[in-house]
Write a protein that holds these residues in place. Structure first.
Motif, mmCIF file in Angstrom:
data_model
loop_
_atom_site.group_PDB
_atom_site.id
_atom_site.type_symbol
_atom_site.label_atom_id
_atom_site.label_comp_id
_atom_site.label_asym_id
_atom_site.label_seq_id
_atom_site.Cartn_x
_atom_site.Cartn_y
_atom_site.Cartn_z
ATOM 1 N N LYS A 1 1.725 -6.317 -11.732
ATOM 2 C CA LYS A 1 1.461 -5.351 -13.070
ATOM 3 C C LYS A 1 2.053 -4.543 -11.527
ATOM 4 O O LYS A 1 3.050 -3.397 -11.256
ATOM 5 N N LEU A 2 1.392 -5.255 -9.800
ATOM 6 C CA LEU A 2 2.323 -4.252 -8.900
ATOM 7 C C LEU A 2 3.958 -4.296 -8.763
ATOM 8 O O LEU A 2 4.474 -3.302 -8.370
ATOM 9 N N CYS A 3 4.489 -5.405 -8.947
ATOM 10 C CA CYS A 3 5.441 -5.656 -9.076
ATOM 11 C C CYS A 3 6.345 -4.238 -10.272
ATOM 12 O O CYS A 3 7.434 -3.993 -10.282
ATOM 13 N N ASP A 4 5.495 -4.686 -11.370
ATOM 14 C CA ASP A 4 6.381 -4.012 -12.854
ATOM 15 C C ASP A 4 6.430 -2.321 -12.076
ATOM 16 O O ASP A 4 7.422 -1.297 -12.203
ATOM 17 N N ASP A 5 5.169 -2.108 -11.529
ATOM 18 C CA ASP A 5 4.702 -0.715 -11.520
ATOM 19 C C ASP A 5 5.105 0.552 -10.345
ATOM 20 O O ASP A 5 5.964 1.471 -10.734
ATOM 21 N N THR A 6 5.745 -0.624 -9.733
ATOM 22 C CA THR A 6 6.180 -0.076 -7.580
ATOM 23 C C THR A 6 7.363 -0.480 -7.317
ATOM 24 O O THR A 6 8.294 0.184 -6.590
ATOM 25 N N GLY A 7 7.911 -1.555 -8.318
ATOM 26 C CA GLY A 7 8.946 -2.322 -7.640
ATOM 27 C C GLY A 7 8.507 -3.272 -6.386
ATOM 28 O O GLY A 7 9.842 -3.354 -5.217
ATOM 29 N N LYS B 1 -0.311 4.014 -10.881
ATOM 30 C CA LYS B 1 -0.359 4.840 -11.558
ATOM 31 C C LYS B 1 -1.924 4.926 -11.282
ATOM 32 O O LYS B 1 -2.857 4.310 -11.012
ATOM 33 N N SER B 2 -2.141 6.362 -11.172
ATOM 34 C CA SER B 2 -3.323 7.496 -10.915
ATOM 35 C C SER B 2 -4.728 6.147 -11.730
ATOM 36 O O SER B 2 -4.607 5.913 -13.178
ATOM 37 N N GLY B 3 -5.799 5.843 -11.479
ATOM 38 C CA GLY B 3 -6.832 5.525 -12.043
ATOM 39 C C GLY B 3 -6.622 4.130 -12.506
ATOM 40 O O GLY B 3 -7.569 2.935 -12.478
ATOM 41 N N GLU B 4 -5.585 3.206 -11.768
ATOM 42 C CA GLU B 4 -5.457 2.158 -11.881
ATOM 43 C C GLU B 4 -5.647 0.840 -10.991
ATOM 44 O O GLU B 4 -5.715 1.911 -8.782
ATOM 45 N N VAL B 5 -6.305 -0.342 -11.588
ATOM 46 C CA VAL B 5 -5.905 -1.691 -9.859
ATOM 47 C C VAL B 5 -4.806 -2.332 -9.950
ATOM 48 O O VAL B 5 -4.370 -2.681 -11.231
ATOM 49 N N TYR B 6 -4.811 -2.669 -8.448
ATOM 50 C CA TYR B 6 -3.574 -3.409 -7.994
ATOM 51 C C TYR B 6 -4.160 -4.635 -8.101
ATOM 52 O O TYR B 6 -4.384 -3.970 -6.595
ATOM 53 N N ASN B 7 -3.842 -6.029 -7.682
ATOM 54 C CA ASN B 7 -4.098 -7.183 -7.453
ATOM 55 C C ASN B 7 -2.370 -6.910 -6.319
ATOM 56 O O ASN B 7 -1.200 -6.514 -6.998
ATOM 57 N N TYR C 1 0.834 -1.382 0.249
ATOM 58 C CA TYR C 1 -0.028 -0.173 0.566
ATOM 59 C C TYR C 1 1.365 1.523 0.320
ATOM 60 O O TYR C 1 0.482 2.078 -0.788
ATOM 61 N N VAL C 2 2.065 1.203 0.767
ATOM 62 C CA VAL C 2 3.203 1.993 0.446
ATOM 63 C C VAL C 2 3.379 2.336 -0.971
ATOM 64 O O VAL C 2 3.351 3.645 -0.824
ATOM 65 N N ARG C 3 4.086 1.572 -1.250
ATOM 66 C CA ARG C 3 4.617 1.542 -2.007
ATOM 67 C C ARG C 3 3.452 2.176 -3.518
ATOM 68 O O ARG C 3 4.007 2.709 -4.760
ATOM 69 N N LEU C 4 2.160 1.947 -3.180
ATOM 70 C CA LEU C 4 1.419 2.201 -4.588
ATOM 71 C C LEU C 4 1.044 3.516 -3.987
ATOM 72 O O LEU C 4 1.249 4.615 -5.098
ATOM 73 N N LEU C 5 1.153 4.107 -2.796
ATOM 74 C CA LEU C 5 1.081 6.167 -2.854
ATOM 75 C C LEU C 5 2.374 6.402 -3.768
ATOM 76 O O LEU C 5 1.961 7.544 -4.409
ATOM 77 N N GLU C 6 3.154 5.867 -3.638
ATOM 78 C CA GLU C 6 4.925 5.940 -4.037
ATOM 79 C C GLU C 6 4.921 6.619 -5.262
ATOM 80 O O GLU C 6 5.342 7.101 -6.105
ATOM 81 N N ALA C 7 4.802 5.226 -5.955
ATOM 82 C CA ALA C 7 5.038 5.249 -7.466
ATOM 83 C C ALA C 7 3.540 4.167 -8.118
ATOM 84 O O ALA C 7 4.054 3.758 -9.595
#
Length: 302
Positions: A275-281, A222-228, A214-220
Motif C-alpha cells: 500500500k505504501l509503495c503503490d500510494d507514494t512510490g 492519502k488522508s485518513g489512511e494507515v500505512y505499514n 515518512y517524507v513520502r507519506l507527507l507528500e503523497a
C-alpha cells in the motif's frame, strides 16, 4: 519552502531525520524544525504556550515511550505520552490555526500476535495489541483517524516495523548485540553473546529508508489512511546475529539467557509494504547488508 515540525527530534529516528536533512537528502524544498524543548506533551496548557507563534505546514509526530518493557512497568506514563500527548499536540496545533498535514507514527506492534498463515501482515488486519505500548499507540491512531474526518486537517498514520541504524538505543536487540561484540573485541567480556530467543523472524528496515517513507507519506499519502512501513522481507534473527559476527570478524558462542526471554513472543513476523509503495512510490533503497555494516561501524566493529 514547506516547514515540517518534528516531535521527538532527539530520539533515534528524529536525530537520523535531522542528520539526513543537514546533508541535503531532501533537497531544498523542506525545512525541518524540532518541537520546542519546553513543550511537554503531557501538559496541554504548557504545550499550547510553547507552540505559540509556531507556524508549520506539516508535522511528523515521533515522540513516544517506545520500549515495550518500559511500557509494561509504567503503563500510566505510557498512556500519558503516547495517547494523551498526541491529543494534546493536535489540539495545541489546531489552537494555533494549523490546517496542514499531520503524520502520526504508530507501530506495527499494534497487530499483536499474527498466525503464520496471515503473513505478510496488511493494513486490513484487525489490530490486537498485547502490551501498553501498542495499546496506547492504537488508541492514538483512532483519535488521529477521527480527526481526519471531523477537522480540516490531512491526517495519516504510519505503522513502522523493526528498524535499525546507528544511534539506536542499546535496549533494542541489534544494537545490544553490537555492544556485546564491541566488548568482546576490546577483551572486556568473554567470547560469548547472551541473547533472548533468536529462533524467530522479523521484518527489518534501515532507519534512513523509514525516514524517507515518512517524507513520502507527507507528500503523497492519502488522508485518513494507515500505512505499514516495512521491508516486506522476513529474516531469521539468529541468521542476522551470525552474519553480524561474520562481518565483525568475531568468533563467539551464542547463549540464550532465560532472563532475556519474552513470554508469548511472536515467532514469525513480516509486513506488507504494498500500500505504501503503490500510494507514494516509495521503495526501500538501502541493502540490508549495508544496514548491518553501518550499525557495526557505529560501534567501531568494521
Amino acid at each position: 519552502m514547506a516547514t515540517i515540525l518534528v516531535s521527538g527530534a532527539a530520539g533515534f529516528v528524529g536525530s537520523t531525520l535531522f542528520g539526513m536533512a543537514a546533508r541535503g537528502e531532501f533537497g531544498a524544498q523542506d525545512r525541518f524544525v524540532a518541537l520546542p524543548k519546553d513543550a511537554d506533551l503531557r501538559q496541554a496548557s504548557t504545550l499550547k504556550q510553547a507552540l505559540q507563534g509556531t507556524h508549520c505546514d506539516s508535522v511528523i509526530h515521533l515522540a513516544a515511550i517506545s520500549f515495550v518493557p518500559e511500557s509494561i512497568e509504567r503503563p500510566d506514563e505510557t498512556y500519558a505520552v503516547n495517547l494523551h500527548g498526541t491529543i494534546n499536540l493536535l489540539e495545541a496545533l489546531k489552537a494555533q490555526g494549523f490546517r496542514g498535514t499531520f503524520l502520526y507514527v504508530s507501530s506495527g506492534d499494534v497487530y499483536g500476535t499474527v498466525p503464520p498463515e496471515a503473513l505478510p501482515v496488511t493494513e486490513e488486519r484487525l489490530p490486537r495489541p498485547r502490551n501498553p505500548y501498542s495499546a496506547a499507540k492504537l488508541a492514538a491512531e483512532a483519535y488521529c483517524c477521527q480527526a481526519a474526518i471531523t477537522s480540516a486537517l490531512r491526517v495519516l498514520v504510519a505503522r513502522p516495523f523493526n528498524h535499525i541504524g546507528a544511534g539506536q538505543s542499546e535496549r533494542f536487540f541489534l544494537p545490544a548485540m553490537a555492544r556485546q561484540m564491541a566488548e568482546i573485541k576490546q577483551a572486556r567480556r568473554p567470547a560469548r553473546i547472551e541473547t533472548g530467543n533468536i529462533d524467530v523472524t522479523r521484518d527489518f528496515s534501515d532507519v534512513r529508508d523509514v525516514v524517507h517513507a515518512y517524507v513520502r507519506l507527507l507528500e503523497a499519502g492519502k488522508s485518513g489512511e494507515v500505512y505499514n512501513v516495512c521491508s516486506s522481507v522476513e529474516r531469521n534473527v539468529g541468521d542476522v546475529l551470525r552474519r553480524m559476527l561474520e562481518l565483525a570478524d568475531i568468533e563467539a558462542d551464542i547463549k540464550v539467557a532465560e532472563d532475556k526471554l519474552r513470554p508469548n513472543e511472536q515467532r514469525r513476523h513480516c509486513g506488507s509494504n504494498r500500500k505504501l509503495c503503490d500510494d507514494t512510490g516509495w521503495q526501500p533503497r538501502i541493502p540490508f547488508e549495508q544496514s548491518l555494516r553501518d550499525l557495526l561501524r557505529s560501534w567501531s566493529l568494521v
